[in-house]
Design a protein around this motif. Structure first.
Motif, PDB file in Angstrom:
ATOM      1  N   TYR A 752       0.815  -1.212   0.000  1.00 37.04           N
ATOM      2  CA  TYR A 752       0.000   0.000   0.000  1.00 37.04           C
ATOM      3  C   TYR A 752       0.847   1.260   0.000  1.00 37.04           C
ATOM      4  N   TRP A 753       1.803   1.343   0.923  1.00 34.49           N
ATOM      5  CA  TRP A 753       2.543   2.598   1.078  1.00 34.49           C
ATOM      6  C   TRP A 753       3.447   2.871  -0.121  1.00 34.49           C
ATOM      7  N   ASP A 754       3.940   1.805  -0.792  1.00 29.12           N
ATOM      8  CA  ASP A 754       4.707   2.008  -2.022  1.00 29.12           C
ATOM      9  C   ASP A 754       3.814   2.570  -3.121  1.00 29.12           C
ATOM     10  N   CYS A 755       2.594   2.027  -3.232  1.00 25.77           N
ATOM     11  CA  CYS A 755       1.662   2.549  -4.241  1.00 25.77           C
ATOM     12  C   CYS A 755       1.268   3.990  -3.932  1.00 25.77           C
ATOM     13  N   LYS A 756       1.130   4.323  -2.665  1.00 30.32           N
ATOM     14  CA  LYS A 756       0.791   5.695  -2.312  1.00 30.32           C
ATOM     15  C   LYS A 756       1.918   6.652  -2.696  1.00 30.32           C
ATOM     16  N   GLU A 757       3.151   6.219  -2.462  1.00 31.37           N
ATOM     17  CA  GLU A 757       4.285   7.076  -2.814  1.00 31.37           C
ATOM     18  C   GLU A 757       4.328   7.338  -4.312  1.00 31.37           C
ATOM     19  N   ARG A 758       3.956   6.335  -5.109  1.00 30.86           N
ATOM     20  CA  ARG A 758       3.928   6.511  -6.566  1.00 30.86           C
ATOM     21  C   ARG A 758       2.591   7.063  -7.050  1.00 30.86           C
ATOM     22  N   GLN A 759       1.598   7.141  -6.115  1.00 28.96           N
ATOM     23  CA  GLN A 759       0.237   7.533  -6.482  1.00 28.96           C
ATOM     24  C   GLN A 759      -0.330   6.637  -7.580  1.00 28.96           C
ATOM     25  N   ASP A 760      -0.076   5.339  -7.425  1.00 31.89           N
ATOM     26  CA  ASP A 760      -0.566   4.330  -8.359  1.00 31.89           C
ATOM     27  C   ASP A 760      -1.776   3.647  -7.733  1.00 31.89           C
ATOM     28  N   TRP A 761      -2.962   4.117  -8.109  1.00 33.00           N
ATOM     29  CA  TRP A 761      -4.202   3.564  -7.568  1.00 33.00           C
ATOM     30  C   TRP A 761      -4.993   2.809  -8.634  1.00 33.00           C
ATOM     31  N   SER A 762      -4.306   2.265  -9.637  1.00 27.04           N
ATOM     32  CA  SER A 762      -4.992   1.623 -10.757  1.00 27.04           C
ATOM     33  C   SER A 762      -5.755   0.372 -10.337  1.00 27.04           C
ATOM     34  N   ARG A 763      -5.317  -0.278  -9.272  1.00 26.28           N
ATOM     35  CA  ARG A 763      -5.971  -1.518  -8.853  1.00 26.28           C
ATOM     36  C   ARG A 763      -7.216  -1.282  -7.986  1.00 26.28           C
ATOM     37  N   CYS A 764      -7.475  -0.040  -7.597  1.00 31.32           N
ATOM     38  CA  CYS A 764      -8.580   0.249  -6.678  1.00 31.32           C
ATOM     39  C   CYS A 764      -9.923   0.248  -7.415  1.00 31.32           C
TER      40      CYS A 764
END
Length: 768
Positions: A752-764
């Protein structure tokens, strides 16, 4: 499992039906007939008690794996079933599909009705009641047999009439017309007579059923009235008993001479007088197995004069009787007053609370100013609510489909409420460097109790999370931890949570079951919470205690936490047993009281714990043990305050009785996941005081979630028809797996926190 096939596509046989989270799948007798699937506890119940029925008209039937399949009727009823083998499951699925097609063809102007009833405990009835029920069932059985006979006659005469009509249509010679017509008339007369007999038998059956139903309804109402009167009498007696007891105490105090104290043994009196100013006595409830395990060894060691501080006992007597309590004498420091107990502990306690706001202008180590968080939420509007109008609209609806208005809620989701358990996480920070595993366990116990503090004033309900809803709480800069929670299942509802800090990690899968008993609602938490300290490697686990909401219909709503909690250190074998004492009219215990003890792997008492779950928890180390009257008495050192509740805002009721930490949970933040609870529109509208808009938005979100579920069911049905596998719902940030005990669990993927850092929310998913 044995399955017998009747008239195709009708079937009957044993299947396993999902009942609830506690009982799991239970064996039930299922009967498929006339487009209806009914189930019973046994074959004998087919004569009198149907436990549930679902109409196959409009139902969705799809398979989950080799043995499991699901029947859903328009979103109002769902049967989760399991067969003993894949072949058996396929027989049922085929029969169900044929019955569904037949039900659609035979549907006339009247609608199929389906009724489901939950398995309920049967109550004993008197001998007269049982005889009356038996006689009525015999009559109904006879009437039902008449209906079956009429049914067979109608089928027989109807087939004969159809045959005669067919012969009449194919007749070429007019010479034979008269006898053929006579035959048709005779068979039509027989068919009419059979039909009239069926109508009369139906009328008789309905009349007997209605008469018996009205009689049983009156009997049931009488029993309810008697129970209510008995409850009122018990409540009145309890008040009178308490009043008389108080008067007796006052009379005894007035009659006693000054300086006199009651005692049967003068030596014990002198001892108690000497201890009175320097010690405090209290009773601790001990696990019966713990008491039985250590009683004999303690007596022998005490008689030999060995050190008794390292022994464990609960007083027990000969025979079956056993006293599962021990007396504890908590010594106080005679150099200071009793308020000294933990001056150093209180200094650290008051200096490290998690909810202390950070002043503006304070600089972090990276040179960035610390975030200044809010301390209150918008004031709660005063909206009147008509309970009876809500209940009227709920009649006949399934509990999970009732649209409850936000008037009963607080502007937090259950994900945020679960994160609120870490308001007093500073206890864990202070426990991390402690080398004594038993002392550390006592501090962990205080932390588990602290999570119940808000329930003493908070009776509102948090928002139920949508499937896939998440909540992040990043408090690394001021509290030293961050948490991520996700709603990973909707039926049954399960929340997975993972919290990581500098010196410890915590995770849990939380679910719950509930029991509504009219005047109160009991909530039973399910799942296990885990905590692991990184430095020592000590791994603790525990289950939460039950919560009961009283005065559900009339009176002021209030909550009580009660039950027993066992905290286990899986590395050392140490255990802590806590008892949350339930409130009772007859009890003289302090309301909301909690007592407990810590034992090591050998079963030796090391610490005793006492306090209340809404104020504070104290612990004292065992120093020695003595025997008095054949019972062990433990002496401890001065108490240590392990946890003390933050001061309560006198105007808190205007702000949903939120603590400062709770006010910060729903504070808007940037760059969070699009599924985060802070972005939920109905919850945000409620916090802003726009409750009418919040109610409309809440209905929209619930309907959107139902539509998504119906779409998945349709896709699953199509996949089953095409013979391909349909993947079940999968969480985004947690992975569903089976632990070493075989239980279902959800493991955090640490993404989660890695995706937040990249702002990658494609899986949501899109849930709002």
């Amino acid at each position: 499992m044995s399955t017998e096939k009747q008239a195709d596509p009708d079937m009957k046989g044993w299947l396993y039906k999902w009942t609830n989270y506690l009982k799991g799948y239970q064996k039930r007798w299922f009967v498929l007939s006339n487009g209806l699937l009914s189930y019973y506890r046994s074959q004998a119940e087919m004569l009198h008690t149907c436990r549930g029925t679902i109409s196959l008209h409009g139902a969705v039937i799809h398979t989950e794996d080799s043995c499991n399949f699901v029947i859903s009727n328009g979103g109002t009823q769902t049967f989760h079933l399991k067969a003993s083998s894949e072949v058996e499951r396929q027989k049922w699925v085929t029969a169900l599909e044929l019955a569904k097609a037949k039900a659609i063809r035979q549907l006339e102007s009247g609608d199929y009705s389906s009724t489901t009833t939950e398995d309920e405990d049967e109550e004993d009835v008197g001998e007269a009641g049982r005889d009356d029920v038996g006689n009525t069932l015999k009559v109904l059985t006879a009437k039902l047999e008449d209906l079956r006979t009429c049914h067979d006659l109608i089928i027989k005469h109807g087939a004969a009439l159809q045959k005669s009509l067919a012969e009449l249509e194919t007749l070429d010679n007019t010479h034979d017309l008269t006898p053929k017509t006579k035959t048709v008339n005779e068979r039509a007369t027989l068919f009419r007579i059979s039909s009239n007999a069926m109508i009369n038998a139906c009328n008789d059956y309905v009349e007997v059923s209605s008469t018996a139903g009205r009689k049983w309804q009156r009997l049931l109402q009488h029993e309810r009235d008697q129970r209510l009167r008995l409850e009122d009498m018990v409540e009145q007696l309890a008040r009178q008993h308490s009043h008389l007891e108080q008067e007796a105490k006052e009379q005894m105090n007035q009659a006693m001479p000054p300086g006199h104290s009651h005692s049967e043994d003068e030596e014990e009196t002198e001892f108690e007088d000497a201890v009175e100013e320097l010690a405090e006595n209290f009773i601790v409830h001990v696990n019966p197995s713990q008491a039985h395990k250590r009683s004999s060894s303690n007596v022998s060691q005490a008689s030999e004069g060995q050190g008794v501080g390292d022994t464990v006992s609960a007083s027990s007597s000969e025979g079956d009787g056993q006293d599962n309590t021990v007396q504890v004498i908590m010594r106080k420091d005679n150099n200071t007053d009793s308020s000294y107990s933990l001056s150093e502990e209180m200094a650290s306690l008051n200096g490290s609370q998690a909810t202390t706001p950070t002043d503006g202008g304070v600089i972090q180590a990276n040179g960035q100013p610390k975030r200044q968080r809010r301390t209150i939420v918008p004031e709660k509007p005063n909206y009147p609510i008509n309970l009876w109008s809500i209940l009227k609209n709920c009649i006949g609806k399934e509990l999970s489909k009732i649209p409850m208005p936000v008037n009963f809620n607080e502007p937090l989701s259950f994900l945020q409420r679960l994160t609120e358990d870490f308001e007093y996480s500073d206890i864990l920070d202070r426990a991390a460097p402690v080398e004594d595993s038993c002392e550390q366990l006592a501090m962990v116990a205080a932390f588990t109790v602290s999570s119940y503090a808000t329930t003493s004033v908070r009776t509102t309900k948090p928002f139920n999370p949508l499937l896939g809803e998440t909540y992040e709480c990043d408090r690394l800069e001021d509290c030293g931890w961050r948490a991520i929670s996700e709603q990973v299942s909707h039926h049954p509802p399960i929340v997975a949570q993972y919290v990581e800090a500098t010196n410890w990690d915590s995770w849990q899968d939380f679910s719950m079951s509930s029991k509504f008993r009219g005047k109160y609602l009991q909530i039973i938490p399910l799942g296990i919470a885990h905590l692991k300290f990184r430095q020592s490697g000590n791994h603790y686990s525990w289950r939460k205690v039950s919560t009961t909401a009283h005065n559900m219909i009339v009176g002021k709503l209030w909550l009580d936490n009660h039950g027993e909690m066992e905290i286990i250190n899986h590395k050392t074998g140490d255990k802590c047993c806590l008892k949350f004492i339930a409130y009772s009219y007859f009890s003289r215990e302090t309301p909301k009281k909690v007592t407990g003890y810590v034992v090591d792997s050998e079963g030796t008492f090391k610490w005793f714990i006492t306090g209340t779950w809404n104020e504070k928890i104290e612990a004292c180390r065992v120093t020695s043990q003595t025997m008095r009257g054949g019972k062990p008495v433990y002496e401890t050192g001065p108490p240590k305050i392990l946890w003390k509740r933050n001061p309560v805002d006198p105007d808190g009721e205007k702000y949903y009785n939120f603590t400062e930490f709770a006010c910060q949970l729903n504070e808007p933040e940037e760059n969070v996941s699009p599924t985060d609870s802070r972005l939920r529109p109905d919850q945000r509208l409620m916090e802003e005081g726009r409750w009418d808009e919040a109610n409309r938005e809440k209905l929209r979100l619930e309907e959107k979630q139902r539509a998504t579920r119906r779409q998945r069911e349709a896709e699953a049905e199509q996949a089953a028809a095409e013979g391909r596998e349909y993947p079940p719902y999968s969480p985004v940030w947690f992975k569903k797996e089976t632990d070493e005990t075989g239980a279902l669990s959800f493991r955090y993927t640490h993404e989660y926190w890695d995706c937040k850092e990249r702002q990658d929310w494609s899986r949501c998913p899109d849930i709002f």
